[in-house]
Design a protein around this motif. Sequence first.
Motif, mmCIF file in Angstrom:
data_model
loop_
_atom_site.group_PDB
_atom_site.id
_atom_site.type_symbol
_atom_site.label_atom_id
_atom_site.label_comp_id
_atom_site.label_asym_id
_atom_site.label_seq_id
_atom_site.Cartn_x
_atom_site.Cartn_y
_atom_site.Cartn_z
ATOM 1 N N PRO A 1 27.304 24.559 27.629
ATOM 2 C CA PRO A 1 28.248 25.658 27.382
ATOM 3 C C PRO A 1 27.592 27.006 27.680
ATOM 4 C CG PRO A 1 28.255 24.107 25.550
ATOM 5 C CD PRO A 1 27.130 23.713 26.466
ATOM 6 N N TYR A 2 28.331 27.874 28.294
ATOM 7 C CA TYR A 2 27.906 29.235 28.632
ATOM 8 C C TYR A 2 26.632 29.264 29.492
ATOM 9 C CZ TYR A 2 31.454 30.393 25.259
ATOM 10 O OH TYR A 2 32.643 30.482 24.611
ATOM 11 N N GLN A 3 26.430 28.245 30.286
ATOM 12 C CA GLN A 3 25.259 28.170 31.161
ATOM 13 C C GLN A 3 25.307 29.253 32.241
ATOM 14 O OE1 GLN A 3 24.365 24.244 32.598
ATOM 15 N NE2 GLN A 3 23.261 24.997 34.385
ATOM 16 N N PHE A 4 26.500 29.680 32.605
ATOM 17 C CA PHE A 4 26.632 30.647 33.693
ATOM 18 C C PHE A 4 26.997 32.027 33.149
ATOM 19 C CE2 PHE A 4 27.785 26.428 35.217
ATOM 20 C CZ PHE A 4 26.786 26.235 36.154
ATOM 21 N N VAL A 5 26.314 32.423 32.086
ATOM 22 C CA VAL A 5 26.574 33.707 31.436
ATOM 23 C C VAL A 5 26.302 34.868 32.388
ATOM 24 C CG1 VAL A 5 24.397 34.349 30.306
ATOM 25 C CG2 VAL A 5 26.550 34.573 29.084
ATOM 26 N N SER A 6 25.494 34.643 33.407
ATOM 27 C CA SER A 6 25.217 35.704 34.387
ATOM 28 C C SER A 6 26.478 36.081 35.173
ATOM 29 C CB SER A 6 24.122 35.244 35.349
ATOM 30 O OG SER A 6 24.563 34.093 36.062
ATOM 31 N N PHE A 7 27.449 35.201 35.192
ATOM 32 C CA PHE A 7 28.709 35.465 35.906
ATOM 33 C C PHE A 7 29.545 36.512 35.167
ATOM 34 C CE2 PHE A 7 33.017 34.211 37.388
ATOM 35 C CZ PHE A 7 32.799 34.377 38.754
ATOM 36 N N ASP A 8 29.161 36.805 33.923
ATOM 37 C CA ASP A 8 29.880 37.784 33.098
ATOM 38 C C ASP A 8 29.991 39.144 33.787
ATOM 39 O OD1 ASP A 8 31.076 38.905 30.696
ATOM 40 O OD2 ASP A 8 29.141 39.899 30.406
ATOM 41 N N SER A 9 28.947 39.564 34.492
ATOM 42 C CA SER A 9 28.993 40.893 35.128
ATOM 43 C C SER A 9 30.097 40.947 36.179
ATOM 44 C CB SER A 9 27.639 41.242 35.740
ATOM 45 O OG SER A 9 27.298 40.309 36.741
ATOM 46 N N PHE A 10 30.252 39.888 36.978
ATOM 47 C CA PHE A 10 31.326 39.872 37.978
ATOM 48 C C PHE A 10 32.689 39.901 37.290
ATOM 49 C CE2 PHE A 10 34.492 37.714 40.549
ATOM 50 C CZ PHE A 10 34.446 38.468 41.715
ATOM 51 N N MET A 11 32.838 39.110 36.219
ATOM 52 C CA MET A 11 34.124 39.084 35.503
ATOM 53 C C MET A 11 34.433 40.443 34.896
ATOM 54 S SD MET A 11 34.580 35.311 33.781
ATOM 55 C CE MET A 11 33.145 35.360 32.754
ATOM 56 N N SER A 12 33.443 41.104 34.348
ATOM 57 C CA SER A 12 33.662 42.425 33.730
ATOM 58 C C SER A 12 34.102 43.448 34.777
ATOM 59 C CB SER A 12 32.388 42.907 33.049
ATOM 60 O OG SER A 12 32.061 42.070 31.982
ATOM 61 N N LYS A 13 33.420 43.461 35.926
ATOM 62 C CA LYS A 13 33.803 44.405 36.989
ATOM 63 C C LYS A 13 35.219 44.125 37.475
ATOM 64 C CE LYS A 13 29.126 44.916 38.779
ATOM 65 N NZ LYS A 13 28.232 44.528 39.880
ATOM 66 N N THR A 14 35.523 42.860 37.682
ATOM 67 C CA THR A 14 36.854 42.487 38.174
ATOM 68 C C THR A 14 37.922 42.810 37.128
ATOM 69 O OG1 THR A 14 35.799 40.706 39.408
ATOM 70 C CG2 THR A 14 38.179 40.612 39.220
ATOM 71 N N LYS A 15 37.593 42.580 35.838
ATOM 72 C CA LYS A 15 38.540 42.885 34.755
ATOM 73 C C LYS A 15 38.847 44.380 34.726
ATOM 74 C CE LYS A 15 37.287 43.021 30.405
ATOM 75 N NZ LYS A 15 36.861 42.694 29.055
ATOM 76 N N LYS A 16 37.817 45.214 34.870
ATOM 77 C CA LYS A 16 38.034 46.666 34.878
ATOM 78 C C LYS A 16 38.910 47.078 36.049
ATOM 79 C CE LYS A 16 33.928 47.922 32.336
ATOM 80 N NZ LYS A 16 32.551 48.318 32.410
ATOM 81 N N LEU A 17 38.692 46.441 37.184
ATOM 82 C CA LEU A 17 39.495 46.727 38.373
ATOM 83 C C LEU A 17 40.969 46.417 38.122
ATOM 84 C CD1 LEU A 17 39.311 47.551 41.398
ATOM 85 C CD2 LEU A 17 39.149 45.110 41.896
ATOM 86 N N TYR A 18 41.231 45.273 37.490
ATOM 87 C CA TYR A 18 42.614 44.873 37.229
ATOM 88 C C TYR A 18 43.241 45.638 36.068
ATOM 89 C CZ TYR A 18 42.802 41.172 40.674
ATOM 90 O OH TYR A 18 42.837 40.475 41.860
ATOM 91 N N GLN A 19 42.404 46.194 35.165
ATOM 92 C CA GLN A 19 42.940 46.984 34.060
ATOM 93 C C GLN A 19 43.292 48.393 34.487
ATOM 94 O OE1 GLN A 19 39.759 46.534 31.210
ATOM 95 N NE2 GLN A 19 40.975 45.113 29.972
ATOM 96 N N ASP A 20 42.704 48.859 35.575
ATOM 97 C CA ASP A 20 42.975 50.202 36.091
ATOM 98 C C ASP A 20 44.440 50.271 36.524
ATOM 99 O OD1 ASP A 20 43.027 52.660 37.265
ATOM 100 O OD2 ASP A 20 41.511 52.234 38.789
ATOM 101 N N SER A 21 45.174 51.242 35.967
ATOM 102 C CA SER A 21 46.619 51.330 36.255
ATOM 103 C C SER A 21 46.878 51.598 37.735
ATOM 104 C CB SER A 21 47.276 52.406 35.386
ATOM 105 O OG SER A 21 46.696 53.663 35.667
ATOM 106 N N ARG A 22 45.991 52.337 38.393
ATOM 107 C CA ARG A 22 46.166 52.584 39.829
ATOM 108 C C ARG A 22 46.049 51.280 40.600
ATOM 109 N NH1 ARG A 22 41.637 56.751 40.761
ATOM 110 N NH2 ARG A 22 40.791 55.311 39.273
ATOM 111 N N THR A 23 45.089 50.444 40.207
ATOM 112 C CA THR A 23 44.926 49.153 40.870
ATOM 113 C C THR A 23 46.152 48.288 40.623
ATOM 114 O OG1 THR A 23 42.542 49.282 40.571
ATOM 115 C CG2 THR A 23 43.459 47.118 41.049
ATOM 116 N N GLN A 24 46.635 48.293 39.379
ATOM 117 C CA GLN A 24 47.836 47.517 39.067
ATOM 118 C C GLN A 24 49.002 47.988 39.917
ATOM 119 O OE1 GLN A 24 48.755 47.505 34.919
ATOM 120 N NE2 GLN A 24 46.722 46.781 34.320
ATOM 121 N N SER A 25 49.146 49.297 40.007
ATOM 122 C CA SER A 25 50.237 49.849 40.808
ATOM 123 C C SER A 25 50.088 49.451 42.271
ATOM 124 C CB SER A 25 50.251 51.370 40.672
ATOM 125 O OG SER A 25 51.188 51.935 41.545
ATOM 126 N N ASN A 26 48.860 49.575 42.792
ATOM 127 C CA ASN A 26 48.622 49.190 44.187
ATOM 128 C C ASN A 26 48.872 47.705 44.411
ATOM 129 O OD1 ASN A 26 47.954 51.794 44.851
ATOM 130 N ND2 ASN A 26 45.741 51.464 44.667
#
Length: 200
Positions: free
Chosen positions: A93-118
């Motif tokens: 479990p959680y062996q690939f915790v290093s992948f968290d940084s990619f998920m966090s960056k991608t999550k911020k991108l999708y949370q940005d209202s401009r990105t959502q609008s685009n």
Amino acid sequence: MSATVDDDQTQNLTEQKNQAKAIVNKVNSNSATEASIRSGNYTIHYLLRESIVFLVIVDKSFSRNLAFAYLQEIANEFINSHGAAALRSDTRPYQFVSFDSFMSKTKKLYQDSRTQSNLDHLNNELSDVKRIMTKNIEDLLYRGESLDDMSDLSYNLRAESKKYRKAARRINLEALIKQYVPVAMVGIFFVFIIWWFFLR
């Protein structure tokens, strides 16, 4: 195998996290490859790819298309980076915790209202393109049927024109016979009379 850390602003999602764990335990190869489950004010979306379940918990008002676009992006990157290792039986479990940084960056991108609008705008344009392509394909299919009908009509016209050509030749021959046979008969009659009286 990996998870992002909740924002400070995120409310308590204990119930949704428990439901997400239950989903992960119940999903198998016979399950739908993607689904959305309502849970209070949230929606849990999951995507099943190559026996790996990718989940996201979002506010119920968050666009379903964006949620699945996010999951697709996460799934593509995870499978490219860790796919083979993730499917091994000794994975912890959680062996690939290093992948968290990619998920966090991608999550911020999708949370940005401009990105959502685009992305919404892009999804709408893609829907329009899909609608236009579907209409064009339907038109082509209709034209194909029309062309087949025209081909059949052309073949029938060709067959009918041959039949009428033969009939026209026969009628012309009959007209010639009607026109010249009496003259020829009169001529033959005179030749016979001349022969009878003078040459005999």
